[in-house]
Design an enzyme around this catalytic site. Sequence first.
Site, PDB file in Angstrom:
ATOM      1  N   LYS A  22       0.723  -1.362  -0.025  1.00  0.00           N
ATOM      2  CA  LYS A  22       0.026  -0.041  -0.033  1.00  0.00           C
ATOM      3  C   LYS A  22       0.995   1.307  -0.033  1.00  0.00           C
ATOM      4  O   LYS A  22       0.720   2.086  -0.798  1.00  0.00           O
ATOM      5  CB  LYS A  22      -0.926  -0.016   1.251  1.00  0.00           C
ATOM      6  CG  LYS A  22      -1.551   1.342   1.472  1.00  0.00           C
ATOM      7  CD  LYS A  22      -2.222   1.411   3.051  1.00  0.00           C
ATOM      8  CE  LYS A  22      -1.585   1.575   4.072  1.00  0.00           C
ATOM      9  NZ  LYS A  22      -1.277   2.876   4.507  1.00  0.00           N
ATOM     10  N   ASN A  23       1.928   1.356   0.986  1.00  0.00           N
ATOM     11  CA  ASN A  23       2.849   2.416   0.972  1.00  0.00           C
ATOM     12  C   ASN A  23       3.546   2.533  -0.091  1.00  0.00           C
ATOM     13  O   ASN A  23       4.409   3.791  -0.340  1.00  0.00           O
ATOM     14  CB  ASN A  23       3.251   2.632   2.205  1.00  0.00           C
ATOM     15  CG  ASN A  23       2.297   2.763   3.468  1.00  0.00           C
ATOM     16  OD1 ASN A  23       1.357   2.901   2.974  1.00  0.00           O
ATOM     17  ND2 ASN A  23       2.786   2.392   4.872  1.00  0.00           N
ATOM     18  N   CYS A 116      -4.029  12.823  13.570  1.00  0.00           N
ATOM     19  CA  CYS A 116      -4.172  11.453  13.202  1.00  0.00           C
ATOM     20  C   CYS A 116      -4.163  10.519  14.599  1.00  0.00           C
ATOM     21  O   CYS A 116      -3.647  11.250  15.466  1.00  0.00           O
ATOM     22  CB  CYS A 116      -3.051  11.226  12.149  1.00  0.00           C
ATOM     23  SG  CYS A 116      -2.867   9.248  12.014  1.00  0.00           S
ATOM     24  N   ARG A 121       1.685  14.441  13.351  1.00  0.00           N
ATOM     25  CA  ARG A 121       1.904  14.113  11.852  1.00  0.00           C
ATOM     26  C   ARG A 121       1.815  15.218  10.976  1.00  0.00           C
ATOM     27  O   ARG A 121       1.412  15.241  10.263  1.00  0.00           O
ATOM     28  CB  ARG A 121       1.029  12.871  11.549  1.00  0.00           C
ATOM     29  CG  ARG A 121       1.213  11.626  12.135  1.00  0.00           C
ATOM     30  CD  ARG A 121       0.533  10.517  11.508  1.00  0.00           C
ATOM     31  NE  ARG A 121       1.334  10.111  10.104  1.00  0.00           N
ATOM     32  CZ  ARG A 121       0.669   9.153   9.640  1.00  0.00           C
ATOM     33  NH1 ARG A 121      -0.534   8.744   9.833  1.00  0.00           N
ATOM     34  NH2 ARG A 121       1.269   8.805   8.610  1.00  0.00           N
ATOM     35  N   ASP A 306       5.390   0.462  12.009  1.00  0.00           N
ATOM     36  CA  ASP A 306       3.990  -0.288  11.372  1.00  0.00           C
ATOM     37  C   ASP A 306       3.800  -1.672  11.955  1.00  0.00           C
ATOM     38  O   ASP A 306       2.920  -2.341  11.714  1.00  0.00           O
ATOM     39  CB  ASP A 306       3.924  -0.056  10.059  1.00  0.00           C
ATOM     40  CG  ASP A 306       3.688   1.229   9.554  1.00  0.00           C
ATOM     41  OD1 ASP A 306       3.690   1.376   8.337  1.00  0.00           O
ATOM     42  OD2 ASP A 306       3.734   2.164  10.248  1.00  0.00           O
ATOM     43  N   ARG A 398      -8.251  -0.659   5.212  1.00  0.00           N
ATOM     44  CA  ARG A 398      -7.638   0.505   4.598  1.00  0.00           C
ATOM     45  C   ARG A 398      -6.335  -0.084   4.086  1.00  0.00           C
ATOM     46  O   ARG A 398      -5.695   0.426   3.127  1.00  0.00           O
ATOM     47  CB  ARG A 398      -7.174   1.461   5.681  1.00  0.00           C
ATOM     48  CG  ARG A 398      -8.311   2.340   6.072  1.00  0.00           C
ATOM     49  CD  ARG A 398      -7.954   3.651   7.120  1.00  0.00           C
ATOM     50  NE  ARG A 398      -6.911   4.492   6.132  1.00  0.00           N
ATOM     51  CZ  ARG A 398      -6.633   5.543   6.447  1.00  0.00           C
ATOM     52  NH1 ARG A 398      -7.012   6.177   7.697  1.00  0.00           N
ATOM     53  NH2 ARG A 398      -5.668   6.315   5.951  1.00  0.00           N
TER      54      ARG A 398
END
Length: 418
Positions: A22-23, A116, A121, A306, A398
């Site tokens: 995803k990133n 967030c 952030r 993460d 997500r």
Amino acid sequence: MDKFVITGGTDLNGEIAISGSKNSALPALAAALLTDEPVTLRRIPRVRDIRTMERLLVDIGSQLDEDDEAVRLHTPNIVSPEAPYELVKTMRASSLVLGPLVARCGRARVSAPGGCAIGSRPINLHIFGLERLGAKINQTHGYIEAEAPDGLRGAVVHFDRITVTGTEDLMMAAVLAQGETVLRNAAREPEVVDLAALLTKMGAKIEGAGTSDIRIEGVERLGGADHTIIPDRIEAGTYLVAGAITGGDVTVTGCVPEHVGALVSQLQQAGVDVTQPGGESLRVRGGGKIRSVDMTTEEYPGFATDLQAQYMALMTQGDGIAVIVENIFENRFMHAQELGRMGANIRINGRQAMVAGPRQLTGAGVIASDLRASASLVLAALVARGETVIDRVYHIDRGYEKIETKLAQVGANIRRVE
Ligand code: EPZ
């Protein structure tokens, strides 16, 4: 809102195929704005954040079509160089269009990402870098307005702290700037390297991606490209922990083992048997005692923030005290309270979490908060006695493609309830 209902106690056995990152897909999609030629991206994961980015690109002026093979983007013209609040508030990575828009059409109006769950952030470093490249920035009414009517000019941009999307945003701004840009103290994440590979295929001149110093020689224009996104290292790490925490035998396939090197080392120190059966797979065989081992999150190639929540879930089964330090974000322990409701014994003190184990977790009703915290609740539920109901699983959707299908395939008792 969808929920997951999970009954713990079964160990996982089998193979899990890893999806695209995803990133890595998010900046790659934004990079398509840099050219008026078609860009084809393969292995794009079908997750919510990607759909959000695709919607944003279409609003900006991209023509998009996709099938099981690839996402094809073509942006002959920029219709609206904007990222509106309605979209940015659902996905802060929308700020990745800032650099490409200023580079492509000399202006951009992007909603400042709000707060967030995991921290403030800010994107001050993205803005600092664009100003260094000659953009005029005005922040008003919650929007960042950037202008560079005469184009951007190369410069040295020294990041005073490492930022992944900041590095990516500035790399995309610099590829069409006049002259040379040097990004100092740049992020070294594999997703940065993957973006540089795509930009290079499009005709950019980039050296040093993956190191702290990235040199970009601006070019007049970029062409199209056909690029396959790297596998998702966080998804791979999450399923390795799933195998370890259930004491099962799980092989993740289609991954890049070196991208999860820090996690593999941490798991091996914790007594988990991790081997590499092939070039693109890793195998975890649990079942033995899990040792409590301290961990500190760091930028790549250190232990990924993460994967911190997932590791914390594992440490609830450790044989002593594990001290976890979260260096990247200031509020990334929200999963601790929810794990506590399942019986975990965790004490938070600022950026430190002390996890005492082993604890027999019990199923409970819990609420997902952010993407990776939610993943740690799934992992805890897999080992908890009884039934866990996880609410607000849209957070998980997500960033994890078909997580309940992938886990059920290796024996997890998990189902989605509309
Ligand atoms: C990327 O976010 C990832 N997202 C995050 O993954 C990941 O947690 C993070 O990098 C760290 O690895 C994407 O790639 C889309 P940063 P990013 O800029 O780029 C501070 C997930 O779960 N900072 O590297 O936003 C910031 O507050 C997500 O997939 C500034 O102060 O993270 C943070 O404390 C969550 N000013 C630290 O730097 C800035 O201008 C690292 O942030 C930018 C960042």
